[in-house]
Scaffold this motif. Structure first.
Motif, short mmCIF file in Angstrom:
data_model
loop_
_atom_site.label_atom_id
_atom_site.label_comp_id
_atom_site.label_asym_id
_atom_site.label_seq_id
_atom_site.Cartn_x
_atom_site.Cartn_y
_atom_site.Cartn_z
N MET A 197 0.85 -1.19 0.00
CA MET A 197 0.00 0.00 0.00
C MET A 197 0.89 1.25 0.00
SD MET A 197 -2.88 1.09 2.78
CE MET A 197 -3.68 -0.48 2.61
N GLU B 260 -2.25 6.37 -0.12
CA GLU B 260 -3.42 5.63 0.33
C GLU B 260 -3.46 5.53 1.84
OE1 GLU B 260 -2.92 2.08 -1.81
OE2 GLU B 260 -3.66 2.89 -3.70
N GLU B 261 -2.30 5.37 2.48
CA GLU B 261 -2.27 5.29 3.93
C GLU B 261 -2.66 6.61 4.56
OE1 GLU B 261 1.24 1.94 4.45
OE2 GLU B 261 1.66 4.06 4.77
N TYR C 189 -4.86 8.72 3.34
CA TYR C 189 -6.06 9.22 2.66
C TYR C 189 -6.95 9.99 3.62
CZ TYR C 189 -10.59 9.18 0.42
OH TYR C 189 -11.81 9.53 -0.08
N PHE D 253 -5.49 5.34 -6.74
CA PHE D 253 -6.36 4.28 -6.23
C PHE D 253 -7.04 3.55 -7.37
CE2 PHE D 253 -10.42 2.69 -4.58
CZ PHE D 253 -9.94 1.88 -3.58
N ILE E 15 -7.11 -3.25 -2.61
CA ILE E 15 -5.65 -3.33 -2.54
C ILE E 15 -5.22 -4.80 -2.57
CG2 ILE E 15 -3.63 -2.69 -1.20
CD1 ILE E 15 -5.28 -0.36 -2.28
N ARG F 17 -1.15 -6.39 0.31
CA ARG F 17 -1.64 -6.24 1.67
C ARG F 17 -0.64 -6.77 2.69
NH1 ARG F 17 -7.73 -6.28 1.88
NH2 ARG F 17 -8.41 -5.89 -0.26
N TYR G 60 -9.65 -1.96 1.41
CA TYR G 60 -8.37 -1.31 1.70
C TYR G 60 -7.38 -2.19 2.43
CZ TYR G 60 -10.87 2.91 0.40
OH TYR G 60 -11.59 3.83 -0.28
N LYS H 147 -7.12 -2.65 5.73
CA LYS H 147 -6.66 -2.08 7.00
C LYS H 147 -7.21 -2.89 8.17
CE LYS H 147 -6.35 2.60 5.08
NZ LYS H 147 -6.74 4.01 5.23
N SER I 78 -10.84 0.42 9.95
CA SER I 78 -11.90 0.19 8.96
C SER I 78 -13.26 0.56 9.52
CB SER I 78 -11.90 -1.27 8.51
OG SER I 78 -10.67 -1.61 7.91
N GLU J 177 -17.35 6.20 -1.76
CA GLU J 177 -15.91 6.39 -1.86
C GLU J 177 -15.54 6.99 -3.22
OE1 GLU J 177 -12.79 5.09 0.27
OE2 GLU J 177 -14.33 6.30 1.21
#
Length: 713
Positions: free
Chosen positions: A1, A5-6, A8, A22, A26, A29, A576, A578, A583, A680
């Motif tokens: 990632m 994106e981290e 965002y 994006f 993802i 991971r 994503y 996460k 999340s 999104e």
């Protein structure tokens, strides 16, 4: 990632729009919530160890076979009691409660017999006539202790040593135990048509002395009779039930496929169909109500006739059809009002339904994933039930001193039957015996069996919630792959469902277990509150009942809220990759920023899918009703002879609803996933050539934009 994106989301959850890098779920991971994953694996290993220990110490025979006063099983093969399958109580008057009988804690001698008594008799009468009526003695002594054959022994000594019962009464076996053969004659409680009997101790007693035992026993015996008839109905109609469920499955598939092409037309046909069916039901109820006018007995009320197992009895009452008509009229009015006030929102929901149907059309394998979830939950339920039974039957036989004298200081103390006769207990307490009481033990394992049962229930809830979470995350990942595909269906990855399942298991087991853990804790608290409420029902403390009611309501609301948050958190995890907390936070803020769209799209869609379930279950139910009541001439000769036609009918209706729910739950997950991806997409992109929307043209029109920017190939 990548770093963009981290980062965002900002510190306060505000989005940073227009992320050109994006491109959907993802794939690069890393494992999330590793600590919870490790704990989850350790708990599963511990759960397996608990099951092994329970299986070593437990003995299900303690549930299958009743146990006599010597700790021996009745009816067990290769034992002296192999042909003695029923438990007989010497003095059933000491066992007023049937619950006490079933729990094997009745304070009287219990003996394994081959059959229950079928006549009244007392030891005094049999002893007096044994010389010229030996048949009576031979019949009576089969209910005495094995080997006893001394009719000359004084009655006082026999009753003191409990060699034989003082009396026997006509009984019938229930749960492999002899219970008095109660019946009612002209509203009077009787046993073998008698209202009195001799107790063998010089007294004539009324059968009402057994009323407390009779009340519970007769109800359960009637239920057993009904249960046997229901079992017979299932045995001769099971294949017709399967045919009904297969029709429900085909209707559900047809419903979902048609949504892809004619969602709007099908929806309105469906709505008017429901209204028409309910309208026909109202007319039919009125016709039946008017047709029964003047017929003798039709003006009776449901209260007058009481509970009847034959449902046809209620259909002969005008009050029944009037109640049906009022209920259907209320439902009809509610549906019409909802259509009037939600007409604009329904048009928006139809566009999302089309998109969801299109997504399922490209990923048809998702429709059958609920089978995987069902199998996982079935395994969890089976393991939990078996472990619970083995835990409940763990323990060694515990023997206690049973004395006729109330002042015996050794009464209810534990004893050893092998050495009991060498002790002074029999001298200090004449007639005392060392008899079996229950199964238990004093070891560390036996002291904590209740804790193990709680742990068994908790891990069961955790595993079930994990299986559900795994299914939701897997489906969300598959549908997110569809939404974020640049060119549909060309850019949809190969085997999206299996890829999503692999990602969920490999990277996010810990996150799914974390969400399931939180939900399992709340559910366990709810179970404990329900248990306390059941135990305190008889108390008169109003404040306690009020407090329990408030706690039950609060935790019910908390569970519903957590299910909603978890569901959307799993969608964000699937997209994503996460951890669970991040999340859940991002999903919550995203939904709050689009709260109106949540109400308009998500909930209206849920309502439409619920109506779809009702249509499938109702349509199959009507077909089954006409079939099982022999109203279809073509199949009239094929209908099996049933005790209660409502048994297969209700099974088909409930089963059809569950089948439709299984298919539509996939559809609901698809709509929820597409909705979050849609939100999104709106926050990340602006529809320009450099940052085009990923949504399809139909979803784009919901925004009210004039045109859709071209996407790069």
């Amino acid at each position: 990632m990548d770093r963009d994106e981290e980062n965002y989301y900002g510190k306060h959850g505000e989005p940073r729009k227009f992320d050109p890098k994006f491109r959907g779920p993802i794939h690069n991971r890393h494992c999330t919530d590793i600590i919870c994953c490790v704990i989850f694996i350790v708990v599963i290993l511990g759960y397996i160890a608990l099951g092994v220990v329970a299986w070593v110490h437990g003995d299900p025979r303690k549930v299958i076979y009743p146990t006599d006063s010597y700790g021996q099983f009745c009816g067990q093969r290769d034992t002296l009691n192999e042909n003695k399958t029923i438990l007989f109580y010497f003095n059933i008057l000491k066992c007023a409660s049937p619950v006490v009988l079933i729990n094997l804690q009745c304070p009287t001698t219990q003996l394994c017999v081959s059959k229950c008594p079928d006549r009244f008799a007392t030891y005094i009468d049999v002893q007096a006539s044994y010389r010229y009526k030996p048949d009576q003695w031979n019949y009576f002594r089969q209910f005495c202790k094995p080997g006893f054959n001394n009719p000359r022994k004084s009655i006082a000594q026999v009753l003191r040593d409990e060699d034989c019962p003082s009396m026997i009464i006509p009984s019938r076996p229930f749960l492999k135990r002899c219970f008095p053969d109660f019946s009612t004659k002209n509203g009077v409680l009787t046993v073998a048509n008698q209202t009195t009997f001799k107790d063998g101790r010089g007294k004539t007693r009324n059968v009402t002395d057994l009323r407390e035992a009779a009340n519970g026993i007769n109800n359960v015996l009637d239920a057993r009779s009904v249960g046997m008839k229901i079992f017979e109905d299932y045995a001769i109609s099971w294949y017709w039930i399967l045919i009904g469920l297969f029709i429900a499955m085909m209707l559900s598939l047809l419903f979902l496929v048609l949504l892809r092409f004619t969602a709007g037309v099908l929806f309105w046909i469906f709505i008017f169909g429901v209204i028409g069916i309910i309208g026909y039901g109202i007319w039919h109820c009125y016709w039946e109500y008017d047709h029964l006018k003047g017929i003798p007995g039709s003006d009776l009320t449901v209260y007058d006739i009481g509970f009847q197992t034959d449902f046809k009895v209620y259909l002969q009452l005008r009050q029944t059809w009037l109640a049906f008509m009022i209920i259907l009229c209320g439902v009809e009015v509610i549906i019409i009002l909802m259509l009037i006030f939600l007409r604009n929102r329904i048009r928006i929901a139809i566009a999302l339904l089309k998109e969801g149907s299109r997504a399922i059309g490209y990923i048809m394998s998702t429709l059958f994933y609920p089978i995987v979830t069902f199998l996982l939950i079935a395994i969890c339920i089976s393991y939990w039930a078996v472990t619970a039974v083995f835990l409940a039957t763990s323990g060694e036989p515990v023997y206690k001193v049973m004395a006729n004298q109330t002042l015996c200081k050794y009464a209810n103390l534990t004893c050893d039957p092998e050495t009991f006769n060498t002790t002074n207990v029999t001298k200090l307490c004449p007639g005392a015996q060392c008899t079996f009481a229950f199964y238990g033990g004093e070891s560390l394992y036996h002291k904590y069996i209740f804790i193990f049962q709680l742990a068994n229930a908790f891990v069961f809830l955790w595993l079930v919630n994990f299986a559900i979470a795994l299914g939701q995350c897997t489906l969300a990942g598959a549908f997110a792959s569809y939404y974020w595909a640049y060119r549909k269906p060309a850019d949809i990855p190969l085997w999206p469902l299996f890829s999503s399942f692999g990602r969920a298991i490999r990277y996010h087991t810990g996150s799914l277990a974390f969400g399931a853990l939180i939900l399992a804790i709340v559910q366990l608290i709810r179970v404990i509150l329900e248990y306390l409420d059941h135990k305190l029902k008889g108390t008169q403390n109003s404040f306690t009942r009020f407090l329990l009611c408030c706690l039950k309501c609060c935790f019910w609301c908390l569970e519903k809220f957590l299910k909603f948050i978890n569901r959307n958190a799993y969608i964000m995890i699937a997209i994503y990759g996460k951890n669970f907390c991040t999340s859940a936070k991002e999903a919550f803020f995203l939904l709050m920023r689009n709260v109106v769209r949540v109400a308009v799209l998500d909930k209206v869609t849920d309502f439409l899918l619920f109506l779809g379930k009702i249509l499938v279950a109702g349509g199959v139910g009507v077909l089954a009703f006409f079939f099982f009541t022999q109203r279809i001439p073509v199949f009239a000769q094929e209908v099996p002879m049933l005790n209660y036609y409502w048994v297969p009918l209700l099974t088909v209706i409930i089963g059809s609803y569950l089948v439709a729910h299984g298919f539509f739950s996939v559809y609901a997950m698809c709509v929820d996933t597409l909705f979050l991806c849609f939100c999104e997409d709106l926050e990340r992109n602006d529809g320009s050539t450099a940052k085009p929307y990923f949504m399809s043209a139909s979803l784009h029109r919901i925004l009210g934009k004039k045109k859709l920017s071209p996407k790069k190939a």
